[in-house]
Design an enzyme around this catalytic site. Structure first.
Site, PDB file in Angstrom:
ATOM      1  N   ALA A   1      -4.718   7.391  -4.180  1.00  0.00           N
ATOM      2  CA  ALA A   1      -3.325   6.997  -4.436  1.00  0.00           C
ATOM      3  C   ALA A   1      -3.353   5.507  -4.771  1.00  0.00           C
ATOM      4  O   ALA A   1      -3.343   4.643  -3.874  1.00  0.00           O
ATOM      5  CB  ALA A   1      -2.477   7.267  -3.202  1.00  0.00           C
TER       6      ALA A   1
ATOM      7  N   SER B   1       0.848  -1.197   0.000  1.00  0.00           N
ATOM      8  CA  SER B   1       0.000   0.000   0.000  1.00  0.00           C
ATOM      9  C   SER B   1       0.880   1.242   0.000  1.00  0.00           C
ATOM     10  O   SER B   1       2.050   1.161  -0.367  1.00  0.00           O
ATOM     11  CB  SER B   1      -0.935  -0.046   1.216  1.00  0.00           C
ATOM     12  OG  SER B   1      -1.946   0.924   1.102  1.00  0.00           O
ATOM     13  N   ASN B   2       0.338   2.370   0.379  1.00  0.00           N
ATOM     14  CA  ASN B   2       1.114   3.619   0.421  1.00  0.00           C
ATOM     15  C   ASN B   2       0.615   4.486   1.570  1.00  0.00           C
ATOM     16  O   ASN B   2      -0.326   4.119   2.271  1.00  0.00           O
ATOM     17  CB  ASN B   2       1.022   4.343  -0.931  1.00  0.00           C
ATOM     18  CG  ASN B   2      -0.411   4.651  -1.289  1.00  0.00           C
ATOM     19  OD1 ASN B   2      -1.076   5.444  -0.642  1.00  0.00           O
ATOM     20  ND2 ASN B   2      -0.929   3.975  -2.320  1.00  0.00           N
ATOM     21  N   ARG B   3       1.227   5.645   1.733  1.00  0.00           N
ATOM     22  CA  ARG B   3       0.973   6.466   2.928  1.00  0.00           C
ATOM     23  C   ARG B   3      -0.256   7.364   2.832  1.00  0.00           C
ATOM     24  O   ARG B   3      -0.517   8.145   3.749  1.00  0.00           O
ATOM     25  CB  ARG B   3       2.202   7.338   3.206  1.00  0.00           C
ATOM     26  CG  ARG B   3       3.371   6.561   3.773  1.00  0.00           C
ATOM     27  CD  ARG B   3       4.621   7.437   3.848  1.00  0.00           C
ATOM     28  NE  ARG B   3       4.322   8.763   4.330  1.00  0.00           N
ATOM     29  CZ  ARG B   3       5.013   9.866   4.021  1.00  0.00           C
ATOM     30  NH1 ARG B   3       6.044   9.765   3.202  1.00  0.00           N
ATOM     31  NH2 ARG B   3       4.671  11.033   4.511  1.00  0.00           N
ATOM     32  N   SER B   4      -1.017   7.283   1.761  1.00  0.00           N
ATOM     33  CA  SER B   4      -2.172   8.182   1.615  1.00  0.00           C
ATOM     34  C   SER B   4      -3.135   8.057   2.797  1.00  0.00           C
ATOM     35  O   SER B   4      -3.517   6.951   3.189  1.00  0.00           O
ATOM     36  CB  SER B   4      -2.910   7.854   0.310  1.00  0.00           C
ATOM     37  OG  SER B   4      -4.132   8.548   0.270  1.00  0.00           O
TER      38      SER B   4
END
Ligand code: CTP
Length: 217
Positions: A88, A21-24
Site C-alpha cells: 500500500a 502512512s496508511n493502515r496496511s
C-alpha cells in the site's frame, strides 16, 4: 519460479518523529510470499513496516519510503518471473522534510504534499520477461476502478479488494477478492482467511506463468 512480492505500507517523513502512512498490516503480501514458498517457488519479500513476521525461507528486503520501494522493485525485477505489488504505497509525500521536530502552533497550518512515483507505471511496458500482478484497494465502484488500474498500470492481472468492509481487507485476517484479467475475464474468491486467498492466488498466478512459458517455447 521466482516471486517478488511487495507488502505493507510505506512511510513518508514529515519531521524526525512524524510520518504519513496508511493502515496496511502487510498480512496479505506476507501470506502470498509464504504460499509461494510452500508451493516450491522462490520468494523475495520487499516490505514496509508491517505487523507480521516474514515467512521462513523468503529473501527479505526492508524498505520504509515509496522511493526506497521503487528502487528495490526495479532491482528485484531483473531476476524474477512474477512481481506481485501488494504494498500500500503512499500516493503523496511532504514537499520538504523538516530536519528538526516541528513545534506545536496555535494557528491552523497546511502541509504541502507532492505525489510520489507510481512504482507499477514506472516499469517497462513492453518486452517484460515477468508477469505483473497489481492490487486495487477500493471503497467504491470496485470493478470500474480495478479495470482502469489494470489498463493504466499495465498489469497482467489485478486483484481487487473492497477496503470499506470492516470484516475483511485492511488489517483483518480475512479478505475477499475479485481478480480481473486482460482478456476481460474475472474470477472471485469469496471471503476466506488471507492464507487461503494467498494459496488460491499463487495457484492462479502459477497457471498463468506456465501458459506464458509454453507460449514462449
Ligand atoms: N502502486 C504503486 N505505486 C504507487 C501507488 C500504488 O505501484 N505510488 C500500486 C499498488 O501497489 C497496487 C496498485 O498500484 O498494486 C494500486 O494501488 P491503489 O492504492 O489501489 O491505487 P492508487 O494507484 O493509489 O490509486 P487510488 O488511490 O486513486 O485508488
Amino acid at each position: 519460479m521466482r516471486f517478488v512480492v511487495t507488502a505493507g505500507p510505506t512511510r513518508e517523513a514529515i519531521d524526525p518523529v512524524r510520518f504519513i502512512s496508511n493502515r496496511s498490516s502487510g498480512k496479505m503480501g506476507y501470506a502470498i510470499a509464504e504460499a509461494a514458498l510452500a508451493a516450491g517457488h522462490r520468494a523475495t519479500l520487499i516490505s514496509g513496516p508491517a505487523s507480521v513476521s516474514p515467512p521462513e525461507g523468503a529473501q527479505f528486503l526492508a524498505i520504509v519510503t515509496s522511493d526506497e520501494l521503487h528502487d528495490a522493485v526495479h532491482r528485484a525485477v531483473r531476476d524474477c518471473d512474477v512481481l506481485v505489488m501488494c504494498a500500500a504505497v503512499s500516493d503523496y509525500k511532504p514537499a520538504t522534510v523538516e530536519p528538526r521536530k516541528m513545534k506545536k502552533r496555535k494557528a491552523p497550518f497546511a502541509l504541502e504534499l507532492i505525489p510520489t512515483r507510481d512504482v507499477l507505471t514506472s516499469l517497462p511496458k513492453e518486452d517484460r520477461n515477468y508477469l505483473v500482478v497489481g492490487f486495487a484497494a477500493e471503497t467504491h465502484d470496485l470493478e470500474a476502478n480495478a479495470q482502469k488500474k489494470l489498463e493504466e498500470k499495465n498489469c497482467d492481472m489485478i486483484v481487487a479488494n473492497d477496503v470499506s468492509r470492516t470484516d475483511s481487507g485492511m488489517e483483518s485476517d480475512e479478505n475477499a477478492v475479485t481478480i480481473f484479467f486482460r482478456n476481460g475475464e474475472s474470477q472471485t474468491i469469496s471471503r476466506a482467511s488471507k492464507k487461503i486467498i494467498a494459496r488460491e492466488l499463487v495457484k492462479i498466478i502459477s497457471k498463468m506463468l506456465e501458459k506464458c512459458l509454453t507460449k514462449k517455447s
